[in-house]
Design a protein around this motif. Structure first.
Motif, PDB file in Angstrom:
ATOM      1  N   SER A  24      -7.881  -7.780   1.104  1.00 14.13           N
ATOM      2  CA  SER A  24      -7.727  -8.967   1.975  1.00 14.13           C
ATOM      3  C   SER A  24      -6.941  -8.633   3.239  1.00 14.13           C
ATOM      4  CB  SER A  24      -6.955 -10.049   1.192  1.00 14.13           C
ATOM      5  OG  SER A  24      -5.677  -9.496   0.846  1.00 14.13           O
ATOM      6  N   ARG A  25      -6.368  -7.438   3.304  1.00 14.86           N
ATOM      7  CA  ARG A  25      -5.538  -7.101   4.472  1.00 14.86           C
ATOM      8  C   ARG A  25      -6.392  -6.486   5.577  1.00 14.86           C
ATOM      9  NH1 ARG A  25       0.008  -7.958   3.740  1.00 14.86           N
ATOM     10  NH2 ARG A  25       0.649  -7.678   1.591  1.00 14.86           N
ATOM     11  N   SER A  26      -5.811  -6.454   6.789  1.00 13.63           N
ATOM     12  CA  SER A  26      -6.496  -5.709   7.872  1.00 13.63           C
ATOM     13  C   SER A  26      -5.427  -5.054   8.735  1.00 13.63           C
ATOM     14  CB  SER A  26      -7.351  -6.661   8.715  1.00 13.63           C
ATOM     15  OG  SER A  26      -6.525  -7.617   9.320  1.00 13.63           O
ATOM     16  N   CYS A  27      -5.788  -3.945   9.348  1.00 15.68           N
ATOM     17  CA  CYS A  27      -4.874  -3.259  10.278  1.00 15.68           C
ATOM     18  C   CYS A  27      -5.691  -2.334  11.171  1.00 15.68           C
ATOM     19  CB  CYS A  27      -3.823  -2.443   9.500  1.00 15.68           C
ATOM     20  SG  CYS A  27      -4.496  -1.047   8.610  1.00 15.68           S
ATOM     21  N   THR A  28      -5.041  -1.851  12.262  1.00 14.50           N
ATOM     22  CA  THR A  28      -5.735  -0.907  13.168  1.00 14.50           C
ATOM     23  C   THR A  28      -5.659   0.483  12.512  1.00 14.50           C
ATOM     24  OG1 THR A  28      -3.687  -0.346  14.306  1.00 14.50           O
ATOM     25  CG2 THR A  28      -4.990  -2.170  15.220  1.00 14.50           C
ATOM     26  N   LEU A  29      -6.578   1.330  12.869  1.00 15.85           N
ATOM     27  CA  LEU A  29      -6.594   2.708  12.350  1.00 15.85           C
ATOM     28  C   LEU A  29      -6.696   3.674  13.534  1.00 15.85           C
ATOM     29  CD1 LEU A  29      -9.108   2.038   9.427  1.00 15.85           C
ATOM     30  CD2 LEU A  29      -6.625   2.363   9.197  1.00 15.85           C
ATOM     31  N   PRO A  30      -5.597   3.777  14.320  1.00 15.43           N
ATOM     32  CA  PRO A  30      -5.634   4.622  15.522  1.00 15.43           C
ATOM     33  C   PRO A  30      -6.128   6.045  15.267  1.00 15.43           C
ATOM     34  CG  PRO A  30      -3.544   3.440  15.355  1.00 15.43           C
ATOM     35  CD  PRO A  30      -4.262   3.204  14.075  1.00 15.43           C
ATOM     36  N   LYS A  31      -5.786   6.598  14.085  1.00 23.44           N
ATOM     37  CA  LYS A  31      -6.188   8.011  13.843  1.00 23.44           C
ATOM     38  C   LYS A  31      -7.711   8.141  13.805  1.00 23.44           C
ATOM     39  CE  LYS A  31      -5.896   7.587   8.795  1.00 23.44           C
ATOM     40  NZ  LYS A  31      -5.316   8.073   7.567  1.00 23.44           N
ATOM     41  N   PHE A  32      -8.409   7.003  13.571  1.00 25.05           N
ATOM     42  CA  PHE A  32      -9.877   7.052  13.587  1.00 25.05           C
ATOM     43  C   PHE A  32     -10.435   6.436  14.871  1.00 25.05           C
ATOM     44  CE2 PHE A  32      -9.727   8.873   9.663  1.00 25.05           C
ATOM     45  CZ  PHE A  32      -9.490   8.066   8.564  1.00 25.05           C
ATOM     46  N   GLY A  33      -9.565   6.166  15.814  1.00 25.88           N
ATOM     47  CA  GLY A  33     -10.024   5.561  17.070  1.00 25.88           C
ATOM     48  C   GLY A  33     -10.393   4.112  16.907  1.00 25.88           C
ATOM     49  N   ILE A  34      -9.853   3.459  15.847  1.00 25.91           N
ATOM     50  CA  ILE A  34     -10.150   2.028  15.631  1.00 25.91           C
ATOM     51  C   ILE A  34      -8.929   1.229  16.086  1.00 25.91           C
ATOM     52  CG2 ILE A  34     -10.648   0.255  13.899  1.00 25.91           C
ATOM     53  CD1 ILE A  34     -12.146   2.436  12.302  1.00 25.91           C
ATOM     54  N   GLU A  35      -9.052   0.608  17.258  1.00 26.45           N
ATOM     55  CA  GLU A  35      -7.898  -0.059  17.880  1.00 26.45           C
ATOM     56  C   GLU A  35      -7.831  -1.536  17.532  1.00 26.45           C
ATOM     57  OE1 GLU A  35      -7.033   3.642  19.350  1.00 26.45           O
ATOM     58  OE2 GLU A  35      -5.822   1.846  19.082  1.00 26.45           O
ATOM     59  N   LYS A  36      -8.876  -2.059  16.852  1.00 27.85           N
ATOM     60  CA  LYS A  36      -8.789  -3.497  16.493  1.00 27.85           C
ATOM     61  C   LYS A  36      -8.595  -3.574  14.982  1.00 27.85           C
ATOM     62  CE  LYS A  36     -13.830  -3.535  16.455  1.00 27.85           C
ATOM     63  NZ  LYS A  36     -15.055  -3.915  17.116  1.00 27.85           N
ATOM     64  N   PRO A  37      -7.937  -4.632  14.471  1.00 26.18           N
ATOM     65  CA  PRO A  37      -7.675  -4.713  13.026  1.00 26.18           C
ATOM     66  C   PRO A  37      -8.986  -4.765  12.231  1.00 26.18           C
ATOM     67  CG  PRO A  37      -6.405  -6.362  14.223  1.00 26.18           C
ATOM     68  CD  PRO A  37      -7.391  -5.785  15.193  1.00 26.18           C
ATOM     69  N   VAL A  38      -9.072  -3.929  11.218  1.00 26.56           N
ATOM     70  CA  VAL A  38     -10.271  -3.941  10.356  1.00 26.56           C
ATOM     71  C   VAL A  38      -9.827  -4.055   8.899  1.00 26.56           C
ATOM     72  CG1 VAL A  38     -11.806  -2.641  11.910  1.00 26.56           C
ATOM     73  CG2 VAL A  38     -10.255  -1.400  10.369  1.00 26.56           C
ATOM     74  N   ARG A  39     -10.762  -4.417   8.047  1.00 24.81           N
ATOM     75  CA  ARG A  39     -10.445  -4.626   6.624  1.00 24.81           C
ATOM     76  C   ARG A  39      -9.982  -3.332   5.968  1.00 24.81           C
ATOM     77  NH1 ARG A  39     -12.311  -8.257   2.822  1.00 24.81           N
ATOM     78  NH2 ARG A  39     -13.916  -9.130   4.200  1.00 24.81           N
ATOM     79  N   VAL A  40      -8.847  -3.404   5.243  1.00 27.03           N
ATOM     80  CA  VAL A  40      -8.385  -2.237   4.463  1.00 27.03           C
ATOM     81  C   VAL A  40      -7.937  -2.708   3.079  1.00 27.03           C
ATOM     82  CG1 VAL A  40      -7.671  -0.804   6.435  1.00 27.03           C
ATOM     83  CG2 VAL A  40      -6.060  -2.459   5.449  1.00 27.03           C
ATOM     84  N   CYS A  41      -7.871  -1.753   2.155  1.00 28.97           N
ATOM     85  CA  CYS A  41      -7.442  -2.086   0.792  1.00 28.97           C
ATOM     86  C   CYS A  41      -5.913  -2.128   0.741  1.00 28.97           C
ATOM     87  CB  CYS A  41      -7.993  -1.047  -0.185  1.00 28.97           C
ATOM     88  SG  CYS A  41      -7.224   0.576  -0.026  1.00 28.97           S
ATOM     89  N   GLU A  42      -5.380  -2.598  -0.381  1.00 36.88           N
ATOM     90  CA  GLU A  42      -3.921  -2.733  -0.525  1.00 36.88           C
ATOM     91  C   GLU A  42      -3.225  -1.390  -0.294  1.00 36.88           C
ATOM     92  OE1 GLU A  42      -3.667  -6.539  -0.616  1.00 36.88           O
ATOM     93  OE2 GLU A  42      -1.878  -5.370  -1.064  1.00 36.88           O
ATOM     94  N   ALA A  43      -3.750  -0.350  -0.946  1.00 33.49           N
ATOM     95  CA  ALA A  43      -3.078   0.971  -0.864  1.00 33.49           C
ATOM     96  C   ALA A  43      -3.056   1.480   0.582  1.00 33.49           C
ATOM     97  CB  ALA A  43      -3.803   1.963  -1.770  1.00 33.49           C
ATOM     98  N   CYS A  44      -4.177   1.326   1.267  1.00 37.57           N
ATOM     99  CA  CYS A  44      -4.237   1.840   2.651  1.00 37.57           C
ATOM    100  C   CYS A  44      -3.407   0.967   3.579  1.00 37.57           C
ATOM    101  CB  CYS A  44      -5.690   1.902   3.133  1.00 37.57           C
ATOM    102  SG  CYS A  44      -6.633   3.179   2.280  1.00 37.57           S
ATOM    103  N   PHE A  45      -3.302  -0.333   3.221  1.00 33.43           N
ATOM    104  CA  PHE A  45      -2.462  -1.215   4.050  1.00 33.43           C
ATOM    105  C   PHE A  45      -1.006  -0.787   3.908  1.00 33.43           C
ATOM    106  CE2 PHE A  45      -1.376  -4.772   6.564  1.00 33.43           C
ATOM    107  CZ  PHE A  45      -0.193  -5.274   6.063  1.00 33.43           C
ATOM    108  N   GLU A  46      -0.575  -0.552   2.640  1.00 35.20           N
ATOM    109  CA  GLU A  46       0.821  -0.116   2.414  1.00 35.20           C
ATOM    110  C   GLU A  46       1.097   1.165   3.216  1.00 35.20           C
ATOM    111  OE1 GLU A  46       1.435  -3.339   0.591  1.00 35.20           O
ATOM    112  OE2 GLU A  46       3.023  -1.866   0.974  1.00 35.20           O
ATOM    113  N   LYS A  47       0.144   2.100   3.123  1.00 40.89           N
ATOM    114  CA  LYS A  47       0.334   3.373   3.840  1.00 40.89           C
ATOM    115  C   LYS A  47       0.490   3.136   5.346  1.00 40.89           C
ATOM    116  CE  LYS A  47      -2.702   6.107   1.473  1.00 40.89           C
ATOM    117  NZ  LYS A  47      -3.948   6.903   1.472  1.00 40.89           N
ATOM    118  N   SER A  48      -0.297   2.174   5.850  1.00 41.17           N
ATOM    119  CA  SER A  48      -0.279   1.951   7.319  1.00 41.17           C
ATOM    120  C   SER A  48       1.046   1.335   7.750  1.00 41.17           C
ATOM    121  CB  SER A  48      -1.413   0.994   7.703  1.00 41.17           C
ATOM    122  OG  SER A  48      -1.081  -0.343   7.305  1.00 41.17           O
ATOM    123  N   GLN A  49       1.775   0.705   6.790  1.00 43.26           N
ATOM    124  CA  GLN A  49       3.039   0.038   7.159  1.00 43.26           C
ATOM    125  C   GLN A  49       4.208   1.016   7.155  1.00 43.26           C
ATOM    126  OE1 GLN A  49       2.848  -3.160   8.316  1.00 43.26           O
ATOM    127  NE2 GLN A  49       0.735  -2.452   8.088  1.00 43.26           N
TER     128      GLN A  49
END
Ligand code: ITP
Ligand code: ZN
Ligand code: ZN
Length: 228
Positions: free
Chosen positions: A193-218
């Protein structure tokens, strides 16, 4: 007629009024592909159309866009460029283009890509094309291995499964599949249910991510610099 952002950017960087390459906009084009705002196949077809332009500037600038996309968009673009049909179209352009500099640049790129893909069997059409053209008498410029270093990460492809990767709930009419753009795994709505940007993949707008990847991004990025 409606033009997508990608097409507007491509028109801008291949304008015959440009006096030199517009690199910032060219890189922006790569971002639209990496963010999946445009399908790679559509993007490459649009670039190829510019490549056969009678205008030498338009043709050459579109070739720089193609070079940049192969360098920066990773597998998304390699899966299109490394195919036999695409290689046949490139061969055709080399044979028919009236622009000598476009022809020479295409030969240089073919050789660079063949070297970069030398260990990837699914892209063997590139090396095959170089071999055929050498047999047909085309001369290729000296290879600059530094040109064959492709940078940048690209978001992982999407996995499939009949249950959520995190809570194992079974998918069906009610429980719909969703994909995390960071790890590519498939999840139920609650686990993604979370979303965040993924600059390392060149994704500058928030996209859907899983809980684990959201935690990592924080978590603050552990800087690899020396401890101060
Ligand atoms: O809406 P559906 O009919 O369930 O289709 C799913 C959505 O398109 C999901 O998009 P999302 O990840 O952006 O939610 C995608 O990840 C799934 O693979 C599709 O099966
Ligand atoms: Zn779940
Ligand atoms: Zn994830």
């Amino acid at each position: 007629m409606f033009k997508s952002n990608f097409e507007k950017l491509l028109d801008k960087v291949t304008s015959n009024l440009l006096l030199e390459a517009d690199w910032p906009t060219t890189l922006e084009i790569c971002d639209t592909i990496r963010q999946k705002d445009v399908q790679p196949k559509f993007a490459l077809n649009a670039i190829k159309k510019k490549l056969i332009s009678p205008n030498p500037h338009t043709a050459m600038y579109s070739l720089l866009v193609l070079e940049c996309c192969v360098k920066n968009c990773g597998q998304l673009v390699h899966d299109e460029v490394g195919t036999k049909p695409f290689m046949e179209q490139i061969r055709e352009i080399i044979k028919t283009t009236p622009h000598e500099n476009v022809k020479n640049k295409l030969l240089e790129l073919l050789q660079t890509w063949a070297f970069a893909f030398r260990a990837i069997p699914k892209y063997c059409a590139v090396q095959d094309t170089v071999n055929i053209m050498k047999a047909e008498g085309y001369t290729f410029p000296a290879l600059k291995e530094s040109d064959a270093m492709f940078s940048s990460d690209v978001a992982p492809g999407w996995e499939d499964s009949d249950c959520c990767h995190r809570c194992r709930v079974k998918f069906g009419m009610v429980q719909r599949k969703h994909h995390c753009r960071a790890c590519g795994q498939v999840f139920c709505a609650q686990c993604s249910s979370r979303s965040c940007t993924l600059p390392k993949f060149g994704i500058e707008k928030p996209v859907r991510v899983c809980e684990a990847c959201f935690e990592k991004s924080q978590k603050p990025q552990i800087n690899k610099g020396s401890e101060d």
